[in-house]
Design a protein around this motif. Structure first.
Motif, PDB file in Angstrom:
ATOM      1  N   ILE A 130      81.598  51.487  33.525  1.00  0.00           N
ATOM      2  CA  ILE A 130      81.785  50.083  33.152  1.00  0.00           C
ATOM      3  C   ILE A 130      82.111  49.909  31.667  1.00  0.00           C
ATOM      4  CG2 ILE A 130      80.705  47.803  33.089  1.00  0.00           C
ATOM      5  CD1 ILE A 130      81.593  48.822  35.849  1.00  0.00           C
ATOM      6  N   PRO A 131      81.397  50.593  30.729  1.00  0.00           N
ATOM      7  CA  PRO A 131      81.762  50.416  29.310  1.00  0.00           C
ATOM      8  C   PRO A 131      83.187  50.851  28.989  1.00  0.00           C
ATOM      9  CG  PRO A 131      79.574  51.375  29.492  1.00  0.00           C
ATOM     10  CD  PRO A 131      80.172  51.400  30.868  1.00  0.00           C
ATOM     11  N   ALA A 132      83.766  51.704  29.819  1.00  0.00           N
ATOM     12  CA  ALA A 132      85.159  52.111  29.593  1.00  0.00           C
ATOM     13  C   ALA A 132      86.146  51.114  30.176  1.00  0.00           C
ATOM     14  CB  ALA A 132      85.393  53.498  30.207  1.00  0.00           C
ATOM     15  N   LEU A 133      85.780  50.456  31.278  1.00  0.00           N
ATOM     16  CA  LEU A 133      86.712  49.586  31.986  1.00  0.00           C
ATOM     17  C   LEU A 133      86.544  48.104  31.647  1.00  0.00           C
ATOM     18  CD1 LEU A 133      86.475  51.260  35.523  1.00  0.00           C
ATOM     19  CD2 LEU A 133      88.211  51.642  33.753  1.00  0.00           C
ATOM     20  N   ALA A 134      85.291  47.649  31.499  1.00  0.00           N
ATOM     21  CA  ALA A 134      85.043  46.222  31.307  1.00  0.00           C
ATOM     22  C   ALA A 134      85.674  45.658  30.035  1.00  0.00           C
ATOM     23  CB  ALA A 134      83.534  45.948  31.326  1.00  0.00           C
ATOM     24  N   PRO A 135      85.602  46.351  28.878  1.00  0.00           N
ATOM     25  CA  PRO A 135      86.261  45.780  27.691  1.00  0.00           C
ATOM     26  C   PRO A 135      87.769  45.631  27.856  1.00  0.00           C
ATOM     27  CG  PRO A 135      84.679  47.468  27.045  1.00  0.00           C
ATOM     28  CD  PRO A 135      84.830  47.556  28.541  1.00  0.00           C
ATOM     29  N   VAL A 136      88.388  46.549  28.586  1.00  0.00           N
ATOM     30  CA  VAL A 136      89.831  46.441  28.827  1.00  0.00           C
ATOM     31  C   VAL A 136      90.129  45.179  29.635  1.00  0.00           C
ATOM     32  CG1 VAL A 136      91.845  47.535  29.869  1.00  0.00           C
ATOM     33  CG2 VAL A 136      90.115  48.937  28.730  1.00  0.00           C
ATOM     34  N   LEU A 137      89.360  44.971  30.691  1.00  0.00           N
ATOM     35  CA  LEU A 137      89.518  43.765  31.498  1.00  0.00           C
ATOM     36  C   LEU A 137      89.223  42.522  30.669  1.00  0.00           C
ATOM     37  CD1 LEU A 137      89.863  42.268  34.200  1.00  0.00           C
ATOM     38  CD2 LEU A 137      87.440  42.759  34.678  1.00  0.00           C
TER      39      LEU A 137
ATOM     40  N   VAL B  48      74.184  47.603  40.759  1.00  0.00           N
ATOM     41  CA  VAL B  48      73.776  48.239  39.501  1.00  0.00           C
ATOM     42  C   VAL B  48      74.730  47.953  38.349  1.00  0.00           C
ATOM     43  CG1 VAL B  48      72.533  50.081  40.698  1.00  0.00           C
ATOM     44  CG2 VAL B  48      74.911  50.451  40.011  1.00  0.00           C
ATOM     45  N   ILE B  49      75.930  47.434  38.645  1.00  0.00           N
ATOM     46  CA  ILE B  49      76.865  47.182  37.539  1.00  0.00           C
ATOM     47  C   ILE B  49      76.812  45.744  37.023  1.00  0.00           C
ATOM     48  CG2 ILE B  49      78.404  49.017  38.307  1.00  0.00           C
ATOM     49  CD1 ILE B  49      80.308  46.965  39.369  1.00  0.00           C
ATOM     50  N   PHE B  50      75.908  44.920  37.579  1.00  0.00           N
ATOM     51  CA  PHE B  50      75.736  43.571  37.047  1.00  0.00           C
ATOM     52  C   PHE B  50      75.396  43.614  35.554  1.00  0.00           C
ATOM     53  CE2 PHE B  50      75.512  42.034  41.401  1.00  0.00           C
ATOM     54  CZ  PHE B  50      75.970  40.729  41.298  1.00  0.00           C
ATOM     55  N   SER B  51      74.474  44.497  35.171  1.00  0.00           N
ATOM     56  CA  SER B  51      74.004  44.536  33.778  1.00  0.00           C
ATOM     57  C   SER B  51      75.066  45.032  32.803  1.00  0.00           C
ATOM     58  CB  SER B  51      72.742  45.402  33.666  1.00  0.00           C
ATOM     59  OG  SER B  51      71.686  44.828  34.403  1.00  0.00           O
ATOM     60  N   PRO B  52      75.650  46.231  33.006  1.00  0.00           N
ATOM     61  CA  PRO B  52      76.662  46.671  32.037  1.00  0.00           C
ATOM     62  C   PRO B  52      77.887  45.761  31.997  1.00  0.00           C
ATOM     63  CG  PRO B  52      76.627  48.134  33.957  1.00  0.00           C
ATOM     64  CD  PRO B  52      75.415  47.250  34.040  1.00  0.00           C
ATOM     65  N   LEU B  53      78.224  45.129  33.107  1.00  0.00           N
ATOM     66  CA  LEU B  53      79.349  44.186  33.107  1.00  0.00           C
ATOM     67  C   LEU B  53      79.064  43.028  32.162  1.00  0.00           C
ATOM     68  CD1 LEU B  53      82.075  43.304  34.418  1.00  0.00           C
ATOM     69  CD2 LEU B  53      80.692  42.015  36.078  1.00  0.00           C
ATOM     70  N   ALA B  54      77.841  42.516  32.207  1.00  0.00           N
ATOM     71  CA  ALA B  54      77.472  41.372  31.371  1.00  0.00           C
ATOM     72  C   ALA B  54      77.405  41.727  29.892  1.00  0.00           C
ATOM     73  CB  ALA B  54      76.122  40.815  31.829  1.00  0.00           C
TER      74      ALA B  54
ATOM     75  N   ASP C 102      79.434  44.303  28.400  1.00  0.00           N
ATOM     76  CA  ASP C 102      80.667  44.875  27.858  1.00  0.00           C
ATOM     77  C   ASP C 102      81.923  44.020  28.016  1.00  0.00           C
ATOM     78  OD1 ASP C 102      79.382  47.280  27.067  1.00  0.00           O
ATOM     79  OD2 ASP C 102      79.419  47.970  29.144  1.00  0.00           O
ATOM     80  N   ILE C 103      81.981  43.165  29.023  1.00  0.00           N
ATOM     81  CA  ILE C 103      83.254  42.522  29.338  1.00  0.00           C
ATOM     82  C   ILE C 103      83.700  41.519  28.270  1.00  0.00           C
ATOM     83  CG2 ILE C 103      82.237  40.646  30.705  1.00  0.00           C
ATOM     84  CD1 ILE C 103      84.657  40.928  32.600  1.00  0.00           C
ATOM     85  N   PHE C 104      82.765  40.880  27.574  1.00  0.00           N
ATOM     86  CA  PHE C 104      83.165  39.840  26.627  1.00  0.00           C
ATOM     87  C   PHE C 104      83.198  40.320  25.175  1.00  0.00           C
ATOM     88  CE2 PHE C 104      78.619  39.773  26.501  1.00  0.00           C
ATOM     89  CZ  PHE C 104      78.278  39.355  25.224  1.00  0.00           C
ATOM     90  N   LEU C 105      82.915  41.602  24.919  1.00  0.00           N
ATOM     91  CA  LEU C 105      82.876  42.096  23.543  1.00  0.00           C
ATOM     92  C   LEU C 105      84.182  41.864  22.771  1.00  0.00           C
ATOM     93  CD1 LEU C 105      80.843  45.436  23.830  1.00  0.00           C
ATOM     94  CD2 LEU C 105      80.076  43.213  22.973  1.00  0.00           C
ATOM     95  N   PRO C 106      85.371  42.125  23.374  1.00  0.00           N
ATOM     96  CA  PRO C 106      86.603  41.866  22.612  1.00  0.00           C
ATOM     97  C   PRO C 106      86.787  40.407  22.220  1.00  0.00           C
ATOM     98  CG  PRO C 106      87.047  43.291  24.492  1.00  0.00           C
ATOM     99  CD  PRO C 106      85.662  42.761  24.673  1.00  0.00           C
TER     100      PRO C 106
END
Length: 392
Positions: A141-148, A14-20, A22-26
């Motif tokens: 995920i929106p809290a963790l993925a941008p940090v990563l 289920v985290i495939f979508s939010p990961l895709a 949020d992770i590259f926003l920065p």
């Protein structure tokens, strides 16, 4: 299979979508520079993904009933992983957008099969608990993925965020291949009519469904307008660093997590109708807060209204989803597919249209708040209200 083992399988799915998302926003400013395009154009990389995520709802739910959960999930993981790998190597903007659409299709098939499999394996009480855990994982995920994503892009370049997605697909794919057994009930449809537009029309004919689906779409539109416009406003216009942007994005995500936890208690105490009304008032208040400020001169000026909208979003999403699906006891799967399509694709098309008209980040939220106000006024018309009355 124990619930703990099921959770270990379903959470990665289920985290495939939010990961895709949020992770590259920065890394968006760097991506825009490398692809020789503007930050405004880079908004398409988010809206295009959401659009395909919604379209896939109408396809992969019925297909998983026909062909089974396992092949649809594994096929989606392959598409997702290959798309991410190609995006890390291709720097042409047009190809990037096409691959993002394809990646959204893959993500949708994974998520749909995960939720369908929960329903297959567990009773109502057990599945409700699992859904709550899965939604909690999604909210994290929106809290963790941008940090990563910030650390990856800073140390290895923006391409590393897509390589991470590809690696995640490989690891999760292996886990699912060896542990995810087929769960499709023997009674599920296996004929060519599994995708039925007549069934979709029957869902849309129910006024209670249509009204609450529109509310869900408008709430999703406000969040999508924020997510797609915030990088350009905060980093490009206001000059925030990647680190500061990540901080504000994570703060808002934490608010969403807390709001999601307390929403059931609010709905229980206020009743469904008043909870919906509170959510609408909060979304309308976003426009008011931005109008009063006139111009956005700092991150705080923009993020306070956004945080208010996130609370309203959390209130409406859970309550309105339940209300929209309540008339469909025997066709919940079809109704859920239509709701997902309206929520995702409807929001993507609406936000894309508003952005194409040249509205800025704050103007987009103001315009969407006005649409919420119009819906609220319509809801207050007694004759219409009786048709879609939300029962406590």
């Amino acid at each position: 299979m124990s619930k703990l083992r099921l959770m270990m399988i379903f959470i990665p799915m289920v985290i495939f979508s939010p990961l895709a998302i949020d992770i590259f926003l920065p890394a968006l400013p760097e991506m825009a520079s490398n692809m020789s395009t503007s930050m405004i154009s880079m908004q398409w990389t988010i809206t295009c993904f959401i659009l395909s995520l919604g379209i896939g709802q109408l396809i992969f739910g019925p297909l998983s009933d026909r062909f089974g959960r396992r092949p649809i999930a594994l096929g989606g993981i392959i598409v997702y992983g290959i798309s991410a790998l190609l995006m890390s190597m291709i720097h042409q903007f047009e190809w990037h957008i096409a691959l993002r659409f394809l990646q959204g299709i893959g993500a949708c098939s994974i998520v749909v099969t995960a939720y369908s499999s929960v329903r297959d394996r567990l009773n109502t009480t057990e599945s409700s608990a699992v859904y709550s855990y899965l939604n909690g994982a999604i909210c994290c995920i929106p809290a963790l993925a941008p940090v990563l994503g910030y650390h990856l892009s800073r140390d290895f370049g923006w391409e590393s965020t897509f390589l991470f997605m590809a690696g995640f697909a490989v690891i999760s794919g292996l886990l699912i291949y060896f542990t995810f057994d087929e769960s499709r009930p023997a009674t599920s449809t296996s004929n060519s009519q599994s995708i039925s537009f007549a069934n979709y029309r029957a869902v849309l004919a129910e006024s209670k469904f249509t009204f609450h689906a529109i509310l869900v779409m408008l709430a999703m539109s406000i969040i999508l307008a924020y997510v797609s416009s915030a990088p350009a406003l905060l980093m490009d216009k206001l000059g925030l660093s990647q680190e500061d942007f990540t901080f504000w994005f994570s703060v808002n995500a934490v608010v969403c997590i807390v709001a999601s936890i307390i929403v059931p208690h609010i709905a229980k105490n206020l009743g469904v109708k008043r909870a919906i009304e509170l959510g609408l008032v909060l979304l309308m208040g976003v426009g008011g807060l931005l109008i009063v400020q006139e111009t956005i001169t700092s991150a705080v000026n923009y993020m306070i209204p956004v945080i208010v909208s996130s609370i309203g979003f959390s209130l409406l999403m859970g309550v309105c989803t339940g209300q929209a699906l309540s008339p469909f006891k025997h066709t919940a799967g079809t109704a859920a597919a239509v709701l997902g399509f309206i929520q995702m694709s409807g929001a993507a098309l609406l936000v894309t249209f508003i952005q194409a008209m040249g509205f800025g980040a704050s103007e987009q939220l103001i315009l969407l708040s006005i649409l919420v106000l119009c819906t609220y006024i319509y809801w207050k018309i007694p004759r219409f209200n009786r048709k879609i009355l939300a029962h406590n």
